[in-house]
Design an enzyme around this catalytic site. Structure first.
Site, PDB file in Angstrom:
ATOM      1  N   ASP A  77       0.864  -1.186   0.000  1.00 19.52           N
ATOM      2  CA  ASP A  77       0.000   0.000   0.000  1.00 19.52           C
ATOM      3  C   ASP A  77       0.893   1.226   0.000  1.00 19.52           C
ATOM      4  O   ASP A  77       1.966   1.222   0.626  1.00 19.52           O
ATOM      5  CB  ASP A  77      -0.908   0.014   1.231  1.00 19.52           C
ATOM      6  CG  ASP A  77      -2.005  -1.047   1.177  1.00 19.52           C
ATOM      7  OD1 ASP A  77      -2.424  -1.405   0.063  1.00 19.52           O
ATOM      8  OD2 ASP A  77      -2.428  -1.502   2.248  1.00 19.52           O
ATOM      9  N   ASP A  82      -6.994  -1.375  -4.738  1.00 24.46           N
ATOM     10  CA  ASP A  82      -8.099  -1.012  -3.842  1.00 24.46           C
ATOM     11  C   ASP A  82      -9.003   0.047  -4.467  1.00 24.46           C
ATOM     12  O   ASP A  82     -10.223   0.007  -4.310  1.00 24.46           O
ATOM     13  CB  ASP A  82      -7.551  -0.496  -2.504  1.00 24.46           C
ATOM     14  CG  ASP A  82      -6.739  -1.534  -1.759  1.00 24.46           C
ATOM     15  OD1 ASP A  82      -6.958  -2.741  -1.978  1.00 24.46           O
ATOM     16  OD2 ASP A  82      -5.867  -1.139  -0.951  1.00 24.46           O
TER      17      ASP A  82
END
Length: 189
Positions: free
Chosen positions: A134, A150
């Site tokens: 991330d 995402d």
């Protein structure tokens, strides 16, 4: 696409176009996701925020073993299995889809799922328990760090909700006896 329906574009042609769009969106999104993750790992320092637009948008490299907000971070394998099931369900239903809108949304979902599944399968600490990369932080909007995959998943869900509320179907209903195919076509674009 409505003009095609009125002219009677064969259902097979609609499906082919939708499948091509779905697969194209999925592959592009998964490749984009992995490219951005590669860039983040080779450019950013772990847990060192880099302002892009002040504190509104930051690069912030972390590895997530769980879901959003690190939920179930000690059960990484669950998300690996869940992602594989989602991909399987999508692949099972692909031949039925003839809506370009649904194809694009499902393509985003498939691409995002593939991007994060790749991390779970092939990144440290090991096969099927890898951590997701991330790197995008928007603290004012969502107090979490996320990635391109995402964004695709959330975007897909939003589009699917809108399509459902607008009663746009993913597939054409088969005509009832005595009615023409044109009378039974669903809205699509």
């Amino acid at each position: 696409m409505r003009a095609y329906y009125a002219k009677g574009l064969p259902e097979k042609g609609e499906r082919r176009l939708a499948i091509f769009l779905l697969v194209g969106v999925a592959l592009c999104w998964a490749v984009l996701d992995q490219g951005v993750k590669h860039w983040a790992e080779t450019t950013l320092t772990l847990r060192d925020p880099v302002p892009v637009v002040g504190e509104t948008l930051q690069w912030y490299l972390v590895y997530n073993s769980g879901a959003a907000f690190s939920i179930l971070s000690d059960k990484t394998w669950v998300f690996t299995v869940l992602a594989a099931v989602v991909i399987g369900v999508i692949l099972w239903h692909i031949p039925k889809i003839n809506s370009l809108r649904w194809a694009a949304a499902i393509g985003l979902m498939l691409g995002g799922t593939l991007g994060n599944l790749y991390d779970r399968l092939f990144r440290a600490p090991g096969f099927a328990v890898g951590h997701v990369v991330d790197m995008i932080s928007t603290p004012w909007l969502v107090p979490a760090v996320y990635n391109v995959a995402d964004i695709g998943l959330v975007g897909a869900v939003i589009v699917m909700i809108i399509l459902t509320l607008l009663n746009v179907r993913a597939e054409r209903k088969k005509p009832k006896e005595g009615r023409s195919a044109a009378a039974e076509t669903v809205r699509d674009a």
